[in-house]
Write a protein that holds these residues in place. Structure first.
Motif, PDB file in Angstrom:
ATOM      1  N   TYR A 105      -8.305 -11.545  41.013  1.00  0.00           N
ATOM      2  CA  TYR A 105      -7.631 -10.107  41.206  1.00  0.00           C
ATOM      3  C   TYR A 105      -9.331 -10.273  41.088  1.00  0.00           C
ATOM      4  N   MET A 106      -9.139  -8.468  41.382  1.00  0.00           N
ATOM      5  CA  MET A 106     -10.549  -7.984  40.919  1.00  0.00           C
ATOM      6  C   MET A 106     -10.390  -6.861  39.900  1.00  0.00           C
ATOM      7  N   TYR A 107     -10.794  -6.425  38.571  1.00  0.00           N
ATOM      8  CA  TYR A 107     -11.365  -5.341  37.561  1.00  0.00           C
ATOM      9  C   TYR A 107     -12.521  -4.800  37.267  1.00  0.00           C
ATOM     10  N   TYR A 108     -12.157  -3.610  36.362  1.00  0.00           N
ATOM     11  CA  TYR A 108     -12.822  -3.182  36.152  1.00  0.00           C
ATOM     12  C   TYR A 108     -13.054  -2.767  34.814  1.00  0.00           C
ATOM     13  N   LYS A 109     -13.967  -3.391  34.182  1.00  0.00           N
ATOM     14  CA  LYS A 109     -14.499  -3.489  32.722  1.00  0.00           C
ATOM     15  C   LYS A 109     -15.105  -2.207  32.009  1.00  0.00           C
ATOM     16  N   LEU A 110     -14.191  -2.236  30.571  1.00  0.00           N
ATOM     17  CA  LEU A 110     -15.539  -0.974  29.742  1.00  0.00           C
ATOM     18  C   LEU A 110     -15.219  -1.151  29.237  1.00  0.00           C
ATOM     19  N   TYR A 111     -16.898  -0.970  28.283  1.00  0.00           N
ATOM     20  CA  TYR A 111     -16.814  -1.384  26.908  1.00  0.00           C
ATOM     21  C   TYR A 111     -17.076  -0.106  25.939  1.00  0.00           C
ATOM     22  N   GLY A 112     -16.622   0.380  25.388  1.00  0.00           N
ATOM     23  CA  GLY A 112     -16.761   1.328  23.959  1.00  0.00           C
ATOM     24  C   GLY A 112     -16.339   3.049  24.902  1.00  0.00           C
ATOM     25  N   PHE A 113     -15.309   2.679  25.122  1.00  0.00           N
ATOM     26  CA  PHE A 113     -14.496   3.617  25.578  1.00  0.00           C
ATOM     27  C   PHE A 113     -12.804   3.757  25.173  1.00  0.00           C
ATOM     28  N   TYR A 114     -12.827   3.920  24.005  1.00  0.00           N
ATOM     29  CA  TYR A 114     -11.920   4.772  23.685  1.00  0.00           C
ATOM     30  C   TYR A 114     -10.394   5.659  23.778  1.00  0.00           C
ATOM     31  N   GLN A 115     -10.123   5.141  24.895  1.00  0.00           N
ATOM     32  CA  GLN A 115      -8.943   5.665  25.514  1.00  0.00           C
ATOM     33  C   GLN A 115      -7.075   5.593  24.043  1.00  0.00           C
ATOM     34  N   ASN A 116      -7.893   4.986  23.470  1.00  0.00           N
ATOM     35  CA  ASN A 116      -6.712   4.954  22.149  1.00  0.00           C
ATOM     36  C   ASN A 116      -7.040   6.134  21.083  1.00  0.00           C
ATOM     37  N   HIS A 117      -7.975   6.571  21.817  1.00  0.00           N
ATOM     38  CA  HIS A 117      -8.069   7.840  20.544  1.00  0.00           C
ATOM     39  C   HIS A 117      -6.855   8.958  20.440  1.00  0.00           C
ATOM     40  N   TYR A 118      -6.715   8.973  18.730  1.00  0.00           N
ATOM     41  CA  TYR A 118      -5.121   9.588  18.519  1.00  0.00           C
ATOM     42  C   TYR A 118      -5.043  11.068  20.100  1.00  0.00           C
ATOM     43  N   ARG A 119      -6.011  12.471  19.724  1.00  0.00           N
ATOM     44  CA  ARG A 119      -5.485  13.384  20.702  1.00  0.00           C
ATOM     45  C   ARG A 119      -6.141  13.116  22.571  1.00  0.00           C
ATOM     46  N   TYR A 120      -6.996  12.295  22.619  1.00  0.00           N
ATOM     47  CA  TYR A 120      -6.749  11.644  23.864  1.00  0.00           C
ATOM     48  C   TYR A 120      -5.762  11.089  24.100  1.00  0.00           C
ATOM     49  N   VAL A 121      -4.780  10.412  23.368  1.00  0.00           N
ATOM     50  CA  VAL A 121      -3.523   9.354  24.556  1.00  0.00           C
ATOM     51  C   VAL A 121      -2.344  10.806  24.105  1.00  0.00           C
ATOM     52  N   LEU A 122      -2.871  11.994  23.525  1.00  0.00           N
ATOM     53  CA  LEU A 122      -1.316  12.487  23.436  1.00  0.00           C
ATOM     54  C   LEU A 122      -1.555  13.537  24.565  1.00  0.00           C
ATOM     55  N   SER A 123      -2.864  14.201  25.598  1.00  0.00           N
ATOM     56  CA  SER A 123      -3.516  14.697  25.648  1.00  0.00           C
ATOM     57  C   SER A 123      -2.742  14.217  27.528  1.00  0.00           C
ATOM     58  N   ARG A 124      -1.857  14.885  27.728  1.00  0.00           N
ATOM     59  CA  ARG A 124      -1.059  14.475  29.131  1.00  0.00           C
ATOM     60  C   ARG A 124      -0.019  14.562  29.186  1.00  0.00           C
ATOM     61  N   SER A 125       0.237  15.518  30.244  1.00  0.00           N
ATOM     62  CA  SER A 125       1.966  16.537  30.696  1.00  0.00           C
ATOM     63  C   SER A 125       3.188  14.995  31.037  1.00  0.00           C
ATOM     64  N   ASN A 126       3.431  14.394  30.423  1.00  0.00           N
ATOM     65  CA  ASN A 126       4.689  13.109  31.118  1.00  0.00           C
ATOM     66  C   ASN A 126       5.568  14.782  31.695  1.00  0.00           C
ATOM     67  N   ASN A 127       5.720  15.646  31.754  1.00  0.00           N
ATOM     68  CA  ASN A 127       7.175  16.315  33.105  1.00  0.00           C
ATOM     69  C   ASN A 127       6.975  16.599  34.251  1.00  0.00           C
ATOM     70  N   GLN A 128       5.597  16.927  33.845  1.00  0.00           N
ATOM     71  CA  GLN A 128       4.019  17.338  35.501  1.00  0.00           C
ATOM     72  C   GLN A 128       4.230  16.205  36.041  1.00  0.00           C
ATOM     73  N   LEU A 129       4.284  14.691  35.902  1.00  0.00           N
ATOM     74  CA  LEU A 129       3.790  13.414  36.384  1.00  0.00           C
ATOM     75  C   LEU A 129       4.970  12.692  36.928  1.00  0.00           C
ATOM     76  N   VAL A 130       6.071  13.324  36.236  1.00  0.00           N
ATOM     77  CA  VAL A 130       7.506  12.760  36.553  1.00  0.00           C
ATOM     78  C   VAL A 130       7.571  13.843  38.227  1.00  0.00           C
ATOM     79  N   GLY A 131       7.753  14.856  38.101  1.00  0.00           N
ATOM     80  CA  GLY A 131       7.607  15.825  39.286  1.00  0.00           C
ATOM     81  C   GLY A 131       8.190  16.965  38.831  1.00  0.00           C
ATOM     82  N   LYS A 132       8.742  16.499  38.132  1.00  0.00           N
ATOM     83  CA  LYS A 132      10.098  18.279  37.269  1.00  0.00           C
ATOM     84  C   LYS A 132       9.065  18.944  37.389  1.00  0.00           C
TER      85      LYS A 132
END
Lengths: 343, 348
Positions: A105-132
């Motif tokens: 398996y080939m992966y890309y690995k990132l260091y120091g990228f905070y995908q778990n930041h509070y405002r970052y995690v909130l910033s998505r729209s599941n309604n949009q992504l489910v096609g609704k």
């Protein structure tokens, strides 16, 4: 006195087992023998489990190439955001000592990228992504609408910051013959993500359905052009997109990029030899003082090559064993003291 | 009892009124009221003692479970850029104290008995820890806090170590935040369940139902909240679609759970075993004698030495503030009389 008893109703509680605190019960008491047995048995279990886990983690082969600064001119180019439309490719050669047998398996690995930041995690729209509802961009601050006030699809900071390097692995068959290692770009995601959580607004004429929306500001191409050759991998169903949208828990993470397609020379995995990564360097990590690398890895039943669980179990097992002997010694000495006092 | 006793009853920590021929006033102003003097023995030695025991166990357990629950976020802060990202699903935070852990604590507080009533009456020395504030004081609270800090440390770093650089056995993602939340939540619930199971010494059917039922209920709610139907109906509110199904079939998750539970519970278990051996208090010797008597065939009733038999009094007031308790129980305020059988034995 008796007359009074007839007039006042009795406030005595019922004579039931529950109200009289007489429920049938088992009194739990751990005798010394039970405690020592538990310590000993748990110690043995932990130690054995630890050894098994360490052996299985050691059997994995993994190779990681950090290409952030190897591709110097690309890194310098990407430091300036105005160079976004200039392509930059980079070739990183490496030598594989042993054959990597089995699935690779080939992966890309990132260091120091905070995908778990509070405002970052909130910033998505599941309604949009489910096609609704493609126009629902409520939770996507600060990437809700573009400069001309059209809603962005897919909106949000997570989608906007998608990893966009392309990595191609090539193998040196003979002195001057280089072949591209066949890789699969499907089945990289969880089944529930691909077929339930993410759905395209329609199966055909995808570009028509996205009329009235705009692509995220950091993207080069809109969502319906991510993979025009395969409609099952286009739009919101694109595997790379879905993998990126599953935000990581820690600032250092790796995400599945491609799987080895075991055909021709690669039936049994990756043979030893000279390889090189041809990378189209787009993702600017140096500005955020992060790093990126590519990882090639095999797998076992216990997951990746992390030795943590195995070591933790072994150490716990050894410690519990020692503790059980110490407790036994203390118990024996205290027992002797008690007996000597009684005499 | 007369109206002149009312002020004494009101001033005491616990006022006991005995209904009799002198009117109802003392009884109406008291915390407990009954009709015979001899019931006082059961009130103190059986119910009062059990109540103190249950209260202390409840308090220390409640503080512990909330410390573990909250302090995990302290450790996570170092890894999420101090942005206050929660380690749990928001629905878990809502349901934790209300649904998942409320019934076992209720069961403990209602039914727990360290020794049954016969032994409680036999050995009045067992009442001493209540008078000396032994079972829950500042030292016990600090022990609770330290155990909570250590448990939260284990609860965070074991799952983190497990998924840090790891993948599922088929290569797909396991180090995402939703999986991490699930592992930490599940480990936490298991941990506090095993902890209360160890604290409970008196296992009724209701205790079994509350404790194991709460655990099973957690898993049912988990699968319901993460199911396709609910998450597709309200995609922005229920965001954890499919996490339970995709994670629970990975062996490393269960291994990490088992390790966290072992690491958290074993020190407490060992301490519970070691403390009466190495640092015994007077009560531990009584418990030893009780266990010794239980294992032996029944013998003649053990009679404790009577030093200062008390007089039949018309009212009792008890206070656990310094000074009054010692004064009242020392017998200095009563007239001495010859030994009486079955009277309330008071030990200095």
């Amino acid at each position: 006195m008796e007359k009074e008893f007839h007039h006042h109703p009795s406030r005595m509680p019922d004579n039931s087992a529950m109200k009289q605190q007489k429920l049938p019960a088992h009194q739990l008491h751990f005798s010394a023998r039970v405690v020592l047995t538990i310590f000993f048995a748990t110690g043995v279990f932990c130690f054995c489990m630890g050894v098994i886990l360490i052996l299985s983690a050691q059997s994995i082969q993994e190779i990681e190439i950090n290409y952030t600064y190897i591709c110097e001119n690309c890194a310098k180019l990407r430091e300036n955001a105005f160079n976004f439309d200039q392509k930059c490719t980079c070739s990183v050669p490496f030598y594989l000592q042993e054959n990597m047998e089995g699935d690779v398996y080939m992966y890309y690995k990132l260091y120091g990228f905070y995908q778990n930041h509070y405002r970052y995690v909130l910033s998505r729209s599941n309604n949009q992504l489910v096609g609704k509802d493609i126009m629902d961009v409520e939770d996507c601050a600060p990437f809700k609408v573009s400069q001309n006030k059209t809603p962005i699809a897919p909106c949000g900071a997570i989608a906007n910051s998608m990893f966009n390097d392309t990595i191609i692995l090539s193998y040196t068959l003979k002195s001057s013959v280089h072949i591209q290692v066949p890789m699969l770009k499907t089945e990289l995601t969880w089944w529930t993500d691909k077929y339930v959580k993410f759905q395209n607004p329609s199966l055909i004429n995808l570009s028509d359905r996205f009329v009235g929306t705009e692509k995220p500001p950091y993207w080069q191409a809109p969502i319906y052009e991510l993979d025009t050759s395969d409609p099952g991998n286009n739009g919101f169903l694109n595997d790379d997109f879905i993998v990126w949208m599953r935000t990581a828990a820690f600032p250092t993470f790796k995400k599945l990029y491609r799987r080895l397609y075991r055909v021709q020379y690669f039936m049994d995995g990756l043979p030893a030899g000279n390889y090189s990564f041809n990378i189209s360097y787009n993702f600017p990590v140096t500005r955020i003082k992060g790093e990126k690398s590519v990882v090639l890895s095999t797998l076992t039943w216990s997951g990746g090559s992390s030795l943590f669980l195995g070591l933790a179990y072994t150490v716990t097992g050894a410690f519990l064993w020692l503790a059980s002997f110490a407790l036994m010694a203390i118990h024996m000495t205290m027992k002797k003291k008690k007996l000597s006092y009684r005499r | 009892m007369g109206a002149n006793d009312v002020s004494m009853i009101k001033a005491a920590h616990i006022g006991v009124g005995i209904s009799g021929q002198e009117g109802m006033q003392a009884m109406l102003n008291s915390d407990f009221a009954f009709s015979q003097f001899c019931y006082l023995q059961r009130l103190l030695l059986v119910h009062g003692r059990w109540s103190y025991n249950r209260m202390c166990k409840f308090l220390s357990y409640f503080f512990y479970k909330n410390f573990v629950f909250t302090l995990v976020h302290f450790w996570y802060a170092f890894f999420n850029g101090f942005s206050a990202q929660a380690v749990y699903d928001t629905w878990f935070i809502t349901c934790y104290n209300l649904i998942y852990t409320s019934l076992p604590v209720l069961g403990l507080s209602l039914f727990e008995q360290d020794v049954n009533e016969t032994w409680s009456l036999h050995f009045p020395e067992l009442y001493i820890p209540g008078q000396h504030n032994l079972y829950f004081n500042k030292k016990e609270f600090v022990k609770c806090l330290i155990h909570g800090i250590y448990s939260s440390f284990v609860l965070f770093f074991v799952p983190m170590g497990t998924i840090y650089n790891s993948e599922r056995s088929d290569g797909k993602d396991i180090s995402d935040i939703q999986t991490f939340c699930l592992i930490v939540q599940t480990s936490l619930i298991w941990m506090v369940t095993v902890q209360i199971a160890l604290k409970t010494t008196y296992w009724t059917m209701i205790s079994h139902f509350f404790i194991w039922g709460s655990l099973g209920f957690y898993f049912c709610i988990l699968f319901f909240l993460y199911s396709d139907g609910l998450c597709l109906m309200f995609p922005s509110i229920f965001q954890f679609l499919g996490v339970a199904r995709n994670t629970m079939n990975q062996s490393q998750i269960w291994l990490s759970l088992i390790l966290s539970v072992i690491l958290c519970v074993i020190p407490a278990f060992g301490y519970q075993f070691l403390q009466p051996l190495v640092w015994p208090v007077n009560v531990d010797k009584v418990f030893d004698r009780i266990n010794h008597c239980k294992t032996r065939p029944p013998q003649v009733r053990v009679r404790t030495k009577l030093k200062h038999p008390s007089l039949r009094r018309s009212a009792y007031a008890f206070s656990h503030k310094q000074g009054f308790g010692a004064l009242i129980t020392s017998g200095k305020t009563t007239k001495t009389k010859p030994n009486k059988k079955n009277s309330f034995p008071v030990k200095k």
